[in-house]
Design a protein around this motif. Structure first.
Motif, PDB file in Angstrom:
ATOM      1  N   GLY A 107      41.629   7.883   4.678  1.00 37.39           N
ATOM      2  CA  GLY A 107      41.188   7.292   3.720  1.00 37.39           C
ATOM      3  C   GLY A 107      42.275   6.895   2.810  1.00 37.39           C
ATOM      4  N   THR A 108      42.092   6.305   1.630  1.00 32.94           N
ATOM      5  CA  THR A 108      43.475   5.731   0.749  1.00 32.94           C
ATOM      6  C   THR A 108      43.140   6.343  -0.471  1.00 32.94           C
ATOM      7  N   ILE A 109      44.313   7.058  -1.141  1.00 35.04           N
ATOM      8  CA  ILE A 109      44.189   7.545  -2.274  1.00 35.04           C
ATOM      9  C   ILE A 109      43.710   6.673  -3.558  1.00 35.04           C
ATOM     10  N   ALA A 110      42.611   6.880  -4.140  1.00 36.65           N
ATOM     11  CA  ALA A 110      42.066   5.976  -4.969  1.00 36.65           C
ATOM     12  C   ALA A 110      42.782   6.402  -6.481  1.00 36.65           C
ATOM     13  N   SER A 111      42.833   7.844  -6.639  1.00 36.25           N
ATOM     14  CA  SER A 111      43.388   8.020  -8.041  1.00 36.25           C
ATOM     15  C   SER A 111      44.094   9.553  -7.924  1.00 36.25           C
ATOM     16  N   ILE A 112      44.891   9.801  -8.832  1.00 32.65           N
ATOM     17  CA  ILE A 112      45.718  11.025  -8.769  1.00 32.65           C
ATOM     18  C   ILE A 112      45.468  11.449 -10.435  1.00 32.65           C
ATOM     19  N   GLN A 120      55.072  17.293  -2.792  1.00 32.29           N
ATOM     20  CA  GLN A 120      55.756  17.830  -1.316  1.00 32.29           C
ATOM     21  C   GLN A 120      55.271  16.676  -0.569  1.00 32.29           C
ATOM     22  N   LEU A 121      53.935  16.307  -0.702  1.00 30.81           N
ATOM     23  CA  LEU A 121      53.417  15.263   0.314  1.00 30.81           C
ATOM     24  C   LEU A 121      53.833  13.687   0.000  1.00 30.81           C
ATOM     25  N   GLY A 122      54.300  13.572  -1.201  1.00 31.12           N
ATOM     26  CA  GLY A 122      54.684  12.516  -1.791  1.00 31.12           C
ATOM     27  C   GLY A 122      53.449  11.397  -2.077  1.00 31.12           C
ATOM     28  N   LEU A 123      52.354  11.934  -2.324  1.00 37.25           N
ATOM     29  CA  LEU A 123      51.082  11.585  -2.717  1.00 37.25           C
ATOM     30  C   LEU A 123      51.243  10.289  -3.627  1.00 37.25           C
ATOM     31  N   GLN A 124      50.717   9.297  -3.384  1.00 37.31           N
ATOM     32  CA  GLN A 124      50.714   8.027  -4.449  1.00 37.31           C
ATOM     33  C   GLN A 124      49.309   7.472  -4.349  1.00 37.31           C
ATOM     34  N   GLU A 125      48.946   6.740  -5.523  1.00 38.32           N
ATOM     35  CA  GLU A 125      47.783   5.971  -5.334  1.00 38.32           C
ATOM     36  C   GLU A 125      47.816   4.867  -4.040  1.00 38.32           C
ATOM     37  N   GLY A 126      47.046   4.411  -3.601  1.00 38.82           N
ATOM     38  CA  GLY A 126      47.188   3.357  -2.554  1.00 38.82           C
ATOM     39  C   GLY A 126      47.530   3.642  -1.272  1.00 38.82           C
ATOM     40  N   MET A 127      48.253   4.781  -1.072  1.00 37.11           N
ATOM     41  CA  MET A 127      48.610   5.461  -0.031  1.00 37.11           C
ATOM     42  C   MET A 127      47.712   5.871   1.226  1.00 37.11           C
ATOM     43  N   ALA A 128      47.829   5.869   2.426  1.00 32.31           N
ATOM     44  CA  ALA A 128      46.771   6.383   3.356  1.00 32.31           C
ATOM     45  C   ALA A 128      47.078   8.089   3.163  1.00 32.31           C
ATOM     46  N   ALA A 129      45.826   8.682   3.486  1.00 29.74           N
ATOM     47  CA  ALA A 129      45.800  10.115   3.647  1.00 29.74           C
ATOM     48  C   ALA A 129      44.764  10.413   4.325  1.00 29.74           C
ATOM     49  N   TYR A 130      44.768  11.663   4.890  1.00 26.87           N
ATOM     50  CA  TYR A 130      43.533  12.422   5.519  1.00 26.87           C
ATOM     51  C   TYR A 130      42.925  13.647   4.578  1.00 26.87           C
ATOM     52  N   GLY A 131      41.461  13.491   4.191  1.00 26.13           N
ATOM     53  CA  GLY A 131      40.970  14.709   3.925  1.00 26.13           C
ATOM     54  C   GLY A 131      40.378  15.620   4.889  1.00 26.13           C
ATOM     55  N   ILE A 132      40.790  16.887   4.731  1.00 27.08           N
ATOM     56  CA  ILE A 132      40.412  17.913   5.890  1.00 27.08           C
ATOM     57  C   ILE A 132      39.635  18.779   5.393  1.00 27.08           C
ATOM     58  N   ILE A 133      38.495  19.218   5.972  1.00 25.68           N
ATOM     59  CA  ILE A 133      37.522  20.442   5.433  1.00 25.68           C
ATOM     60  C   ILE A 133      36.824  21.062   6.612  1.00 25.68           C
ATOM     61  N   LYS A 134      37.261  22.439   6.658  1.00 24.14           N
ATOM     62  CA  LYS A 134      36.905  23.155   7.602  1.00 24.14           C
ATOM     63  C   LYS A 134      35.221  23.370   7.928  1.00 24.14           C
ATOM     64  N   ALA A 135      34.553  23.484   8.809  1.00 25.47           N
ATOM     65  CA  ALA A 135      33.132  23.299   8.898  1.00 25.47           C
ATOM     66  C   ALA A 135      32.659  24.735   8.316  1.00 25.47           C
ATOM     67  N   SER A 178      37.980  22.188  -3.950  1.00 25.60           N
ATOM     68  CA  SER A 178      39.145  23.064  -3.513  1.00 25.60           C
ATOM     69  C   SER A 178      39.095  23.391  -2.079  1.00 25.60           C
ATOM     70  N   SER A 179      38.217  22.924  -1.457  1.00 19.66           N
ATOM     71  CA  SER A 179      38.003  23.115   0.167  1.00 19.66           C
ATOM     72  C   SER A 179      38.551  21.923   0.982  1.00 19.66           C
ATOM     73  N   VAL A 180      38.874  20.900   0.116  1.00 21.40           N
ATOM     74  CA  VAL A 180      39.462  19.570   0.664  1.00 21.40           C
ATOM     75  C   VAL A 180      40.897  19.683   0.819  1.00 21.40           C
ATOM     76  N   MET A 181      41.635  19.799   1.994  1.00 24.40           N
ATOM     77  CA  MET A 181      42.827  19.917   2.343  1.00 24.40           C
ATOM     78  C   MET A 181      43.224  18.384   2.396  1.00 24.40           C
ATOM     79  N   LEU A 182      44.533  18.054   2.180  1.00 20.36           N
ATOM     80  CA  LEU A 182      45.047  16.864   2.143  1.00 20.36           C
ATOM     81  C   LEU A 182      46.128  16.829   3.070  1.00 20.36           C
ATOM     82  N   GLY A 183      46.168  15.667   3.865  1.00 22.22           N
ATOM     83  CA  GLY A 183      47.636  15.530   4.925  1.00 22.22           C
ATOM     84  C   GLY A 183      47.943  14.131   4.918  1.00 22.22           C
ATOM     85  N   VAL A 184      48.999  13.773   5.259  1.00 23.47           N
ATOM     86  CA  VAL A 184      49.730  12.493   5.545  1.00 23.47           C
ATOM     87  C   VAL A 184      50.311  12.422   6.725  1.00 23.47           C
ATOM     88  N   ASN A 185      50.776  11.195   7.043  1.00 23.54           N
ATOM     89  CA  ASN A 185      51.484  11.034   8.588  1.00 23.54           C
ATOM     90  C   ASN A 185      53.067  11.008   7.911  1.00 23.54           C
TER      91      ASN A 185
END
Length: 141
Positions: free
Chosen positions: A11-16, A46-61, A134-141
């Motif tokens: 997805g895309t980071i909509a807000s921080i 650390q991830l350099g997160l900014q609004e509008g950038m692409a990122a991944y939401g990761i959730i363990k089953a 708090s169960s949603v981890m974020l990742g970027v390329n």
């Protein structure tokens, strides 16, 4: 990067929103669904997160709670995704449930066999996936 988590949504980071210790990061998926993640401010930097950038939401089953008929439920979990059950793999201890949540996205949950039985889950039926921010981890390329 390969990871063992089954649920990875681009997805895309909509807000921080920056707090004293943690930040709330909202990730907009292509179908308009929003994932809410709570991570540390250090992780945002650390991830350099900014609004509008692409990122991944990761959730363990295993972090996902399933429910049925959630129309009137009032709970504190920020993420509730409704959809159609596409696959159930039933085992003697655990049951894996795949839910199509829109735009080709499938979310996998692993719950106990007894919980799946009590909910009466069936392929083609409706279900809600519930998980805390708090169960949603974020990742970027």
């Amino acid at each position: 990067m390969n990871i063992s988590a089954r649920n990875i949504f681009k997805g895309t980071i909509a807000s921080i929103i920056i707090g004293a210790v943690n930040a709330e990061v909202n990730l907009a998926l292509e179908d308009g669904t929003t994932l809410c993640s709570i991570i540390t401010i250090g992780a945002v930097k650390q991830l350099g997160l900014q609004e509008g950038m692409a990122a991944y939401g990761i959730i363990k089953a295993s972090s996902i709670i399933l429910g049925s008929n959630m129309q009137d439920a009032r709970i504190s979990a920020r993420n509730i995704m409704s959809g159609t059950i596409r696959k159930i793999v039933d085992g003697p201890v655990s049951t894996e449930v795949d839910i199509e949540i829109g735009a080709g996205n499938t979310l996998s949950a692993v719950i106990t066999h007894e919980s799946a039985r009590k909910l009466g889950l069936k392929e083609g039926g409706d279900a809600c996936a519930i998980f805390k921010a708090s169960s949603v981890m974020l990742g970027v390329n």
